[in-house]
Design a protein around this motif. Structure first.
Motif, mmCIF file in Angstrom:
data_model
loop_
_atom_site.group_PDB
_atom_site.id
_atom_site.type_symbol
_atom_site.label_atom_id
_atom_site.label_comp_id
_atom_site.label_asym_id
_atom_site.label_seq_id
_atom_site.Cartn_x
_atom_site.Cartn_y
_atom_site.Cartn_z
ATOM 1 N N ALA A 107 0.892 -1.251 0.084
ATOM 2 C CA ALA A 107 -0.058 -0.068 0.067
ATOM 3 C C ALA A 107 1.002 1.264 -0.045
ATOM 4 C CB ALA A 107 -0.835 0.121 1.307
ATOM 5 N N ASP A 108 1.923 1.384 0.625
ATOM 6 C CA ASP A 108 2.803 2.489 0.905
ATOM 7 C C ASP A 108 3.381 2.660 -0.660
ATOM 8 O OD1 ASP A 108 4.435 0.301 1.227
ATOM 9 O OD2 ASP A 108 5.722 1.209 2.641
ATOM 10 N N ARG A 109 3.995 1.808 -1.010
ATOM 11 C CA ARG A 109 4.438 1.862 -2.386
ATOM 12 C C ARG A 109 3.547 2.521 -3.414
ATOM 13 N NH1 ARG A 109 9.391 2.331 -4.664
ATOM 14 N NH2 ARG A 109 9.883 0.896 -2.946
ATOM 15 N N PHE A 110 1.897 1.750 -3.523
ATOM 16 C CA PHE A 110 1.063 2.367 -4.193
ATOM 17 C C PHE A 110 0.891 3.972 -4.160
ATOM 18 C CE2 PHE A 110 -3.589 3.612 -4.768
ATOM 19 C CZ PHE A 110 -3.652 3.283 -6.298
ATOM 20 N N VAL A 111 0.710 4.352 -2.855
ATOM 21 C CA VAL A 111 0.614 5.671 -2.323
ATOM 22 C C VAL A 111 1.560 6.664 -2.803
ATOM 23 C CG1 VAL A 111 0.420 7.164 -0.487
ATOM 24 C CG2 VAL A 111 -0.746 5.139 -0.419
ATOM 25 N N ARG A 112 2.716 6.028 -2.921
ATOM 26 C CA ARG A 112 3.954 6.946 -3.626
ATOM 27 C C ARG A 112 3.692 6.975 -4.993
ATOM 28 N NH1 ARG A 112 9.703 4.270 -2.125
ATOM 29 N NH2 ARG A 112 8.308 4.142 -0.328
ATOM 30 N N PHE A 158 0.890 6.867 -6.660
ATOM 31 C CA PHE A 158 -0.442 7.701 -6.769
ATOM 32 C C PHE A 158 -0.047 9.083 -6.561
ATOM 33 C CE2 PHE A 158 -4.010 9.933 -5.173
ATOM 34 C CZ PHE A 158 -5.151 9.218 -6.123
ATOM 35 N N ASP A 159 0.830 9.278 -5.879
ATOM 36 C CA ASP A 159 1.168 10.903 -5.479
ATOM 37 C C ASP A 159 2.169 11.361 -6.575
ATOM 38 O OD1 ASP A 159 -0.148 10.848 -3.188
ATOM 39 O OD2 ASP A 159 1.473 10.694 -1.617
ATOM 40 N N GLU A 160 3.026 10.606 -7.306
ATOM 41 C CA GLU A 160 3.888 11.122 -8.171
ATOM 42 C C GLU A 160 3.746 11.031 -9.640
ATOM 43 O OE1 GLU A 160 7.432 8.560 -7.104
ATOM 44 O OE2 GLU A 160 7.908 9.454 -5.104
ATOM 45 N N ALA A 193 0.802 11.115 -12.488
ATOM 46 C CA ALA A 193 -0.558 11.551 -12.808
ATOM 47 C C ALA A 193 -1.343 10.843 -13.517
ATOM 48 C CB ALA A 193 -0.133 12.779 -13.676
ATOM 49 N N CYS A 194 -0.719 9.940 -14.267
ATOM 50 C CA CYS A 194 -1.451 9.040 -15.027
ATOM 51 C C CYS A 194 -2.195 7.702 -14.018
ATOM 52 C CB CYS A 194 -0.464 8.265 -16.340
ATOM 53 S SG CYS A 194 -1.421 7.238 -17.138
ATOM 54 N N VAL A 195 -1.505 7.427 -13.330
ATOM 55 C CA VAL A 195 -1.984 6.572 -12.429
ATOM 56 C C VAL A 195 -3.125 7.073 -11.555
ATOM 57 C CG1 VAL A 195 -1.491 5.007 -10.296
ATOM 58 C CG2 VAL A 195 0.037 4.914 -12.273
ATOM 59 N N ARG A 196 -2.677 8.310 -11.105
ATOM 60 C CA ARG A 196 -3.653 9.273 -10.322
ATOM 61 C C ARG A 196 -4.960 9.373 -11.064
ATOM 62 N NH1 ARG A 196 -0.382 12.566 -8.873
ATOM 63 N NH2 ARG A 196 -0.748 14.346 -10.078
ATOM 64 N N GLN A 197 -4.965 9.651 -12.284
ATOM 65 C CA GLN A 197 -6.071 10.024 -13.287
ATOM 66 C C GLN A 197 -7.164 8.895 -13.336
ATOM 67 O OE1 GLN A 197 -5.255 11.828 -16.871
ATOM 68 N NE2 GLN A 197 -7.583 11.955 -17.438
ATOM 69 N N ALA A 198 -6.363 7.911 -13.670
ATOM 70 C CA ALA A 198 -6.922 6.446 -13.785
ATOM 71 C C ALA A 198 -7.604 5.777 -12.573
ATOM 72 C CB ALA A 198 -6.076 5.338 -14.430
ATOM 73 N N THR A 199 -7.053 6.065 -11.318
ATOM 74 C CA THR A 199 -7.508 5.547 -10.430
ATOM 75 C C THR A 199 -8.709 6.305 -9.904
ATOM 76 O OG1 THR A 199 -5.186 4.706 -9.536
ATOM 77 C CG2 THR A 199 -6.746 5.194 -7.719
ATOM 78 N N ILE A 200 -8.615 7.541 -9.858
ATOM 79 C CA ILE A 200 -9.701 8.708 -9.464
ATOM 80 C C ILE A 200 -10.789 8.199 -10.451
ATOM 81 C CG2 ILE A 200 -10.568 10.818 -9.441
ATOM 82 C CD1 ILE A 200 -7.784 11.796 -8.316
ATOM 83 N N GLN A 201 -10.575 8.041 -11.584
ATOM 84 C CA GLN A 201 -11.728 7.850 -12.663
ATOM 85 C C GLN A 201 -12.366 6.539 -12.341
ATOM 86 O OE1 GLN A 201 -10.464 7.225 -16.861
ATOM 87 N NE2 GLN A 201 -12.496 7.605 -17.657
ATOM 88 N N PHE A 202 -11.579 5.458 -11.825
ATOM 89 C CA PHE A 202 -12.189 4.263 -11.600
ATOM 90 C C PHE A 202 -13.058 4.316 -10.245
ATOM 91 C CE2 PHE A 202 -12.353 -0.078 -9.673
ATOM 92 C CZ PHE A 202 -12.962 -0.770 -10.812
#
Length: 242
Positions: free
Chosen positions: A107-112, A114-116, A118-127
């Motif tokens: 989880a902590d690796r995913f958070v890192r 997610f924060d760094e 933008a593509c992962v962050r956008q796709a995750t928020i969209q889902f």
């Protein structure tokens, strides 16, 4: 050799080659066994999962122990991504309903990531929007629709997630999903079978007439929605677009 996750999971698919090369050493192959609990409600999210096959059910669990499903996740999405937006505690229980495989990441690796990224962050928020939409629709269906309509409402997105007309499940799970006793599940499934829409055997439902199932589903959803049918499918397809 470790299989390439691109094209197998809708979130990972959107990563560029450099981002994927950075992430891949932290992904571990995970076998999703039917009934396995990935997250407990209120519990610490230790891992995030990117399914490659199978299906995970997100459940609301009452103090009495009663459960009801609010959303489903397959290879188009991610389980536990709320750790990147809402903190370390899980909102609901994540349980494997259809066995398969997934990539697992700390989880902590995913958070890192997610924060760094933008593509992962956008796709995750969209889902996460897809999950919210499912919960909204589920609440409305439980309040307004017959058990038969609710069964149709569940079968259609489940078929899309699994990419198969045959869905293996238990009566217990369906009773959780539909919020009814097991005998009500049998009555609803038998009624749809008599109409030629599905084949219902113990532990397995096979969709025989998707168009008619959609007609039942659409006539129900249009009672409370001013949108065209299939918002979940459109949202899921958007997540999976290159």
């Amino acid at each position: 050799m470790r299989p390439n996750p691109i094209g197998e999971n809708g979130i990972l698919k959107q990563l560029g080659a450099d981002d994927l090369a950075t992430l891949q050493p932290h992904l571990k192959s995970f076998t999703m066994v039917r009934g396995a609990v990935l997250h407990l409600p209120g519990g610490l999210i230790q891992h995030v999962y990117f399914p490659l096959s199978g299906m995970v059910s997100i459940l609301a669990v009452m103090k009495t122990g009663e459960q009801i499903e609010t959303a489903i996740v397959g290879r188009e999405g991610v389980v536990g991504s709320s750790v990147g937006t809402y903190g370390k505690s899980a909102f609901g229980q994540a349980t494997v309903q259809v066995p398969g495989s997934a990539w697992q990441i700390q989880a902590d690796r995913f958070v890192r990531l997610f924060d760094e990224n933008a593509c992962v962050r956008q796709a995750t928020i969209q889902f996460q929007g897809v999950i919210f939409l499912q919960a909204q629709q589920s609440a409305a269906c439980h309040a307004l629709h017959t058990v038969e309509s609710r069964l149709c409402q569940w079968l259609l997105p489940s078929r899309d997630v699994l990419e198969s007309d045959t869905i293996e499940l238990t009566q217990e799970f369906l009773s959780h999903k539909l919020g009814v006793q097991r005998n009500a599940v049998s009555l609803a499934a038998t009624a749809l079978q008599k109409r030629g829409l599905i084949e219902y055997l113990r532990g397995t439902i096979t969709i025989l007439d998707r168009n008619s199932l959609e007609a039942v589903h659409v006539s129900a959803t249009r009672l409370f929605a001013n949108t065209s049918p299939g918002p979940q499918r459109r949202a899921r397809r958007a997540v999976n677009e290159p």
